[in-house]
Structures are given as structure tokens and as C-alpha cells.
Design an enzyme around this catalytic site. Structure first.
Site, short mmCIF file in Angstrom:
data_model
loop_
_atom_site.label_atom_id
_atom_site.label_comp_id
_atom_site.label_asym_id
_atom_site.label_seq_id
_atom_site.Cartn_x
_atom_site.Cartn_y
_atom_site.Cartn_z
N CYS A 280 13.54 26.81 29.21
CA CYS A 280 14.02 25.89 29.80
C CYS A 280 12.63 25.23 30.41
O CYS A 280 11.67 26.18 30.70
CB CYS A 280 14.55 26.11 31.26
SG CYS A 280 14.34 24.66 31.76
N CYS B 230 11.48 25.43 38.16
CA CYS B 230 13.23 24.95 39.74
C CYS B 230 13.66 26.73 39.72
O CYS B 230 13.76 27.88 39.09
CB CYS B 230 14.15 24.68 38.34
SG CYS B 230 16.07 24.83 38.55
N CYS C 247 17.17 29.58 37.28
CA CYS C 247 17.59 31.05 36.75
C CYS C 247 15.86 31.73 37.42
O CYS C 247 14.60 31.45 37.73
CB CYS C 247 17.20 30.22 35.38
SG CYS C 247 18.16 29.41 34.91
N CYS D 149 19.49 20.83 31.90
CA CYS D 149 19.65 22.03 31.93
C CYS D 149 19.84 22.96 31.51
O CYS D 149 21.66 22.45 30.33
CB CYS D 149 21.03 21.37 33.35
SG CYS D 149 20.80 23.90 34.39
N GLN E 249 36.10 29.55 38.63
CA GLN E 249 34.60 30.48 37.79
C GLN E 249 34.22 29.23 36.72
O GLN E 249 34.89 29.00 35.84
CB GLN E 249 35.43 31.67 37.55
CG GLN E 249 35.25 32.59 38.75
CD GLN E 249 34.16 33.22 38.57
OE1 GLN E 249 33.28 32.37 38.75
NE2 GLN E 249 34.13 34.61 39.48
N TYR F 45 43.10 37.11 48.40
CA TYR F 45 42.12 35.81 47.81
C TYR F 45 42.91 35.34 46.69
O TYR F 45 41.65 34.96 45.89
CB TYR F 45 40.32 36.47 48.27
CG TYR F 45 40.58 37.29 49.49
CD1 TYR F 45 39.88 36.15 50.70
CD2 TYR F 45 40.35 38.60 48.87
CE1 TYR F 45 39.23 37.21 51.79
CE2 TYR F 45 39.97 39.36 50.66
CZ TYR F 45 39.34 38.72 51.90
OH TYR F 45 39.16 39.23 52.73
N GLU G 81 46.32 33.59 50.55
CA GLU G 81 44.95 33.45 50.53
C GLU G 81 45.22 32.43 51.28
O GLU G 81 45.89 31.55 51.83
CB GLU G 81 44.86 31.64 49.32
CG GLU G 81 44.13 31.23 49.17
CD GLU G 81 42.19 31.56 49.43
OE1 GLU G 81 41.48 31.31 50.31
OE2 GLU G 81 42.00 32.63 48.34
N ASP H 147 40.05 39.90 45.55
CA ASP H 147 38.91 39.08 44.48
C ASP H 147 38.05 37.70 46.34
O ASP H 147 37.95 36.68 46.36
CB ASP H 147 38.90 37.98 43.76
CG ASP H 147 37.88 37.60 43.36
OD1 ASP H 147 36.48 37.85 43.26
OD2 ASP H 147 38.05 36.15 42.63
N CYS I 168 31.39 38.95 43.45
CA CYS I 168 29.98 38.19 42.87
C CYS I 168 28.92 38.68 43.64
O CYS I 168 27.95 38.24 43.69
CB CYS I 168 30.02 37.20 43.11
SG CYS I 168 30.39 36.32 45.29
N GLU J 33 28.76 39.67 38.93
CA GLU J 33 30.05 39.69 38.69
C GLU J 33 30.53 40.98 38.72
O GLU J 33 29.89 41.78 37.65
CB GLU J 33 30.87 38.68 38.10
CG GLU J 33 32.32 38.80 38.67
CD GLU J 33 32.18 37.73 40.03
OE1 GLU J 33 33.21 37.82 40.25
OE2 GLU J 33 31.05 37.13 39.54
#
Length: 403
Positions: free
Chosen positions: A82, A88, A91, A171, A237, A266, A287, A334, A361, A396
Site C-alpha cells: 500500500c 495511514c 496497518c 484499501c 468477525q 458472550y 449475551e 469470547d 482479541c 486473536e
């Protein structure tokens, strides 16, 4: 003997240029080196490199510097795909060979488990790679602010900034379909820019219906033969190429201990419970978000999953009404990035499922929670990182624990 660390002094002058060797990467993807024992953070510098950097800030116990020149490059350095990489903020690793991205993510999980979780010999398996290294994101959310002096960027935060945006016309980590749709979406917004009173966020989400830009529009997707229906703005996801592999792995870990029942805590729109409906006699998803539970129940009907139930409630209060015998239960947890509350963890320990599979995460908050669970009688069997977000610092991680 290493000199004692310095605190609250000014080790370098503003804009002073220094030469240093980069020793490691932080969990934010930033290169870290030392000058006479003093830590210096240099974004976009890689371990093993000798670089010239310019100081722009001194903090209490480290300094921050801009990368000016790579004097001795790492053999793992590559040309970013990129043209906005480094400007940006989306990343952090496009300049790092993919095999090394995977290796560093494995190492960062191990470091978090040791430093925060107190586990010096945890088994952390090699990072599971994404089938696609670019063009994997099925959701893109560019931001914008009202035009200022003729400038109207539509994109993402500039590296090192909390407010300034970088204009991002394409992107490379978003899917090809999103990049095809993006110019028209940007053009439509630009055409009415002079009428904008405040900033906002666009949505482009690829699903079975194509690329959708209305957050309230209902969309469909699937993980294997399990179908899901939700609205485009809902959380789901957004790397569908690796998601089935993580779900299969987590469910396999949950079932490996011989549990008959699954708790999906969750649960969101019901991913683990519904995908695990054939591995367990009964599945219960919980949840706090009532709308998500409504969707999970609809998805249970969509998949004719009669052995799956979903309940609204604070995760901290679910165990009082759970009828499954804990020695025959596996729980998949999760939570959001902040991890689990200590109240919830204490109740989980008191309930005592035979097996826990913790999907996170954020390895740092996960390691914190694993330490509490360890003190409560659970042991970590192993951890398995998954690379949901190639070219970025994000990880993750799936940790398997048993009583």
C-alpha cells in the site's frame, strides 16, 4: 552491570538524531531499541535493524522517535503493497515478511502469558495463518469530517494522530468487492460534502447480498453449513476466510474433554453454539445484548437447531439458572477486548465447568484473566494464536484450560 533506568529526565534533545539497533517489537507493532539502557520506540523499524531515528518526545521512562533511515535492514523487510503504509494508521506490518509476522505474534502471546499471566512455560503453538494475506476484510468503515479549507479526506486515522484523517481511496486489506464499490461511495459523499455539519463513518460490508452500505439492512452469511442472518452494522468477525478454521478449532477443543453440554458465553448472534450443535447434546448461549439474543434465536430457527437455546443476561449472573452439571460442561468464552470482569471469573470458577476455551482479541487482558482462573483451580493446556488480521498488530488467541 546495567545502569539504573532513568526517570523524569530528558535523555535526548527534541529532534536529536540517534543511531540504535532495534531489539524487539512491542505489542503495538513498534520497534524497540535502547541507547545506554534507555528505551527508544521507533515505529516501522524491525528487530535486528540498525536505524537512524529522530526524537520527538521524551516520556517518563522511554523516548519516542521517527524512523529517518534504515542503515542495516532486516532480511525480513519487504516493500509494502500500500502506498499509504506508514501514513495511514490501519496497518503496522506490511513491511515485514508474512512468516515473520506469524512468528512475532506467537512470541507476543507467549510474552503476555509470562509477563501478565505468570506462566513461564506456557505452550503457545505456531500462529495459524490466514488463507488470505490481503483482501480479506469484509467490513470497512472509513471516517470523515466536514470539509476544511478545501480538504475533505475520507479514510482512517493518520499514524500517531488521534484526530487527523488520511484520505484512503483504496484499501488492500479490504476485499476486492469493497474496493470496487468504494469509489462510488466516496463520490456520493463528496457530492454532498458542503452540506455536512459534523463528521461520521461510512460502512461497506460484503455479504451474500454483495456490498451493503446501509447499516440497518439485513444480510446473510454462513460458516460452513451454518447460516447466519443479521444487519450489516452488527458485529460479526470480518475475515471469513479464517473464521471457519477458528470456530472448528475452538469447538474441537471444547469437545475434546468429553463434555456433553456447551456454554457459549458472550455469544453474540450465536456462532459457537450453533456451529457446535452437532458436537454437543445441548448448547446454551448467553449475551447481555438483547438484540443479539433475538438474532441468535432467529438463527437457531434458520438452522433448525432445536438443541440450542439463547438467554439474555449479564454474564456474571448466568450460572444460577444453568441446569447443566458442571463436570459435563465445556464453556467457550469470547469477551470484548476488555476481557472478563473479576466478578464473572469468580462465578465461573465457583460453577466449575470441566473445560474452558477462552477466545480473545487481546492477549494482554486474556493473560490477566487466565492468571485469575489459574488461581481458581484451572490450568492452561495450550494457546493457539490465529492471524485474523494480517499486516496488522492484532492477534486473536484461543486458550484451552481444564479444571
Amino acid at each position: 552491570m546495567r545502569p539504573p533506568p532513568k526517570f523524569n529526565d530528558q535523555p535526548f534533545a527534541y529532534h536529536q538524531e540517534i543511531v540504535l539497533e532495534i531489539a524487539t517489537l512491542t505489542n503495538l507493532g513498534t520497534g524497540l531499541g535502547r541507547v545506554d539502557g534507555w528505551v527508544v520506540m521507533v515505529p516501522f523499524a524491525l528487530p535486528g535493524e540498525t536505524v537512524r531515528a529522530r526524537i520527538f518526545r521524551n516520556r517518563a521512562n522511554f523516548s519516542e522517535a521517527d524512523l529517518m533511515e534504515v542503515l542495516q535492514p532486516s532480511p525480513s523487510r519487504k516493500t509494502p503493497e500500500c502506498p499509504l503504509f506508514g501514513t495511514c494508521g490501519g496497518c503496522q506490518y506490511q513491511h515485514l515478511a508474512y512468516e515473520e509476522q506469524l512468528a512475532w505474534k506467537q512470541r507476543q502471546v507467549a510474552e503476555a502469558l509470562e509477563r501478565i499471566g505468570g506462566l513461564t512455560a506456557a505452550e503457545v503453538r505456531p500462529t495459524h495463518p490466514s488463507p488470505k494475506q490481503y483482501h480479506y476484510r469484509t467490513k470497512l468503515t472509513p471516517h470523515y469530517e466536514p470539509p476544511h479549507q478545501g480538504n475533505f479526506p475520507i479514510g482512517f486515522l493518520r499514524t500517531g494522530s488521534r484526530r487527523a484523517l488520511v484520505d484512503v481511496p483504496q484499501c488492500p486489506i479490504a476485499t476486492e468487492a469493497i474496493n470496487t464499490a468504494l469509489p462510488a461511495v466516496r463520490a456520493e459523499l463528496t457530492a454532498r460534502a458542503d452540506k455536512l455539519k459534523r463528521g461520521g463513518t461510512l460502512l461497506l460490508r460484503e455479504a451474500g447480498e454483495g456490498v451493503v452500505t446501509d447499516p440497518s439492512r439485513e444480510i446473510n452469511t454462513a460458516i460452513g453449513d451454518t447460516k447466519f442472518r443479521f444487519t450489516a452494522g452488527d458485529f460479526f468477525q470480518n475475515n471469513p476466510f479464517i473464521l471457519p478454521e477458528l470456530v472448528d478449532y475452538a469447538l474441537g477443543e471444547a469437545a475434546a474433554g468429553g463434555a456433553r453440554f456447551l456454554l457459549d458465553i458472550y455469544c453474540g448472534v450465536g456462532v459457537f453454539a450453533l456451529c457446535g450443535r452437532r458436537k454437543f447434546e445441548r448448547c446454551l448461549g448467553v449475551e447481555v445484548n438483547a438484540y443479539a439474543v433475538h438474532r441468535a434465536k432467529q438463527n437457531a430457527e434458520l438452522n433448525q437447531a432445536a438443541n440450542c437455546e439463547f438467554a439474555v443476561g449479564e454474564a456474571e449472573a448466568i450460572f444460577a439458572s444453568t441446569k447443566f452439571p458442571p463436570n459435563e460442561v465445556a464453556a467457550i468464552i469470547d469477551p470484548p477486548r476488555a476481557g472478563c470482569s473479576e466478578t464473572f471469573l469468580r462465578q465461573l470458577i465457583a460453577y466449575g465447568p470441566a473445560r474452558l476455551v477462552y477466545v480473545s482479541c487481546d492477549p494482554a487482558t486474556q493473560a490477566r484473566d487466565i492468571k485469575i482462573l489459574g488461581a481458581g483451580g484451572y490450568r492452561l493446556l495450550h494457546a493457539q494464536p490465529f492471524d485474523f488480521f494480517p499486516q496488522t498488530r492484532h492477534i486473536e488467541n484461543v486458550a484451552t484450560m481444564e479444571r
